[in-house]
Design an enzyme around this catalytic site. Structure first.
Site, PDB file in Angstrom:
ATOM      1  N   GLU A 107      37.752  37.990  35.458  1.00 17.23           N
ATOM      2  CA  GLU A 107      36.571  37.073  36.118  1.00 17.23           C
ATOM      3  C   GLU A 107      37.053  36.494  37.702  1.00 17.23           C
ATOM      4  O   GLU A 107      38.692  36.239  37.301  1.00 17.23           O
ATOM      5  CB  GLU A 107      35.980  36.211  35.291  1.00 17.23           C
ATOM      6  CG  GLU A 107      34.897  35.455  36.048  1.00 17.23           C
ATOM      7  CD  GLU A 107      34.343  34.136  34.210  1.00 17.23           C
ATOM      8  OE1 GLU A 107      33.679  34.770  33.559  1.00 17.23           O
ATOM      9  OE2 GLU A 107      34.537  33.119  35.261  1.00 17.23           O
ATOM     10  N   ASP A 109      36.248  34.011  40.427  1.00 16.61           N
ATOM     11  CA  ASP A 109      35.677  33.294  40.552  1.00 16.61           C
ATOM     12  C   ASP A 109      35.427  32.864  41.944  1.00 16.61           C
ATOM     13  O   ASP A 109      36.561  31.837  42.156  1.00 16.61           O
ATOM     14  CB  ASP A 109      35.437  31.708  39.577  1.00 16.61           C
ATOM     15  CG  ASP A 109      35.336  32.296  38.149  1.00 16.61           C
ATOM     16  OD1 ASP A 109      35.260  33.021  38.075  1.00 16.61           O
ATOM     17  OD2 ASP A 109      36.177  31.496  37.178  1.00 16.61           O
ATOM     18  N   GLU A 111      34.000  28.668  42.615  1.00 15.50           N
ATOM     19  CA  GLU A 111      33.420  27.255  41.577  1.00 15.50           C
ATOM     20  C   GLU A 111      33.237  26.186  43.101  1.00 15.50           C
ATOM     21  O   GLU A 111      34.733  26.137  43.388  1.00 15.50           O
ATOM     22  CB  GLU A 111      34.230  26.886  40.923  1.00 15.50           C
ATOM     23  CG  GLU A 111      33.965  27.571  39.698  1.00 15.50           C
ATOM     24  CD  GLU A 111      34.310  27.232  38.353  1.00 15.50           C
ATOM     25  OE1 GLU A 111      33.800  27.523  37.325  1.00 15.50           O
ATOM     26  OE2 GLU A 111      35.746  27.439  38.314  1.00 15.50           O
TER      27      GLU A 111
END
Length: 295
Positions: A107, A109, A111
């Site tokens: 993953e 990411d 955010e």
């Protein structure tokens, strides 16, 4: 002239140079959310323009929302323009990421952690490789990401993963698999976005809660570009060096001199947390990649 003025001018020149994008790549798509993405939850909280070029998500006390790409990819570059929740956004989280959705998932990411009015948004990045994460970094952006759209990119190839904000590299995760460091290189990933309530942790460790009287909270997306290898079941097509797989060429195996200068500027002036500096968290035993070069 101050250092900040110099770097702003430098970034302007850099953006001018990088506006001439790669032309020999195979662009999968550049713009219609209705064709390339599906709503993963709460369709009543997702609004898409008639031409499919702009999409927004809404968070209220009833629900957040999310959408994901129809296809999966192994290496390439993903660009997404995002305008974040304005005003008092404490407790809200806008996520934009690549994920393989496997038990030992990979993953990558972004955010975006909301904040109380007048305080800056925090951009947190993280990387999971072979199911292992805990690689958070945080920066304060050098602009207000709620006033206009800005481009957030992920370059992912056999050599490195580069997070870029308006083409400025803010993070590099290098492939040190030969030294025993996990790196996303075999699992295809889809593109996902979501807007949700993270007030248990997102703003000052959960001290500032979501003020629902300030809602609904809206984040907007547009002008995405997917220039990546579509997963068709065989990794060798995506790992090969070819005119189509431009991202695997040697020139993209590390940061350029200009990119390194901008990268160092971001780390010096805008980084507020780096897991590789958190000896207390890891009890003095920092992850192996922390002692290895980024480029």
């Amino acid at each position: 002239m101050s250092d900040n003025h110099r770097i702003v001018i430098f970034i302007g020149l850099f953006l001018t140079l990088t506006s001439i994008r790669i032309t020999d790549g195979s662009v999968v798509s550049k713009g219609d959310f209705n064709k390339d993405f599906f709503v993963t939850w709460s369709p009543s909280h997702v609004n898409t323009s008639a031409d499919g070029r702009t999409r927004s998500m809404k968070l209220d006390q009833e629900s957040g929302a999310g959408f994901a790409s129809n296809q999966m990819f192994l290496f390439g570059q993903i660009d997404m323009q995002i305008k974040l929740v304005p005003g008092d956004s404490a407790g809200t989280v806008v996520a934009y990421y690549l994920t393989s959705d496997q038990p030992n998932r990979d993953e990558v990411d972004y955010e975006f952690l909301g904040n109380v009015a007048g305080k800056p948004y925090i951009l947190q990045t993280n990387i999971f490789a072979d199911g292992s994460g805990n690689r958070e970094e945080r920066v304060n952006l050098w602009f207000d990401p709620t006033k206009d759209f800005h481009t957030y990119s992920i370059l992912w190839n056999l050599h490195q993963i580069v997070f870029m904000v308006d083409w400025v590299p803010i993070r590099v995760y290098r492939n040190h698999a030969d030294k025993g460091v996990a790196f996303p290189r075999w699992q295809p990933m889809s593109i996902k976005t979501s807007l949700w309530n993270g007030d248990s942790w997102a703003t000052r460790g959960g001290k500032d809660k979501t003020d629902w009287s300030k809602g609904p909270f809206i984040a907007s997306f547009r002008n995405y570009k997917i220039d990546a290898c579509v997963w068709k079941g065989n990794a060798r097509f995506c790992r090969a060096e070819s005119p189509t797989n431009w991202w695997n060429k040697n020139k993209f195996s590390t940061l350029t001199k200009i990119q390194r200068r901008l990268f160092k500027w971001v780390r010096k002036h805008h980084m507020i947390y780096d897991y590789c500096q958190d000896k207390q968290r890891f009890q003095g035993n920092l992850p192996k990649e922390c002692s290895l070069p980024k480029y």
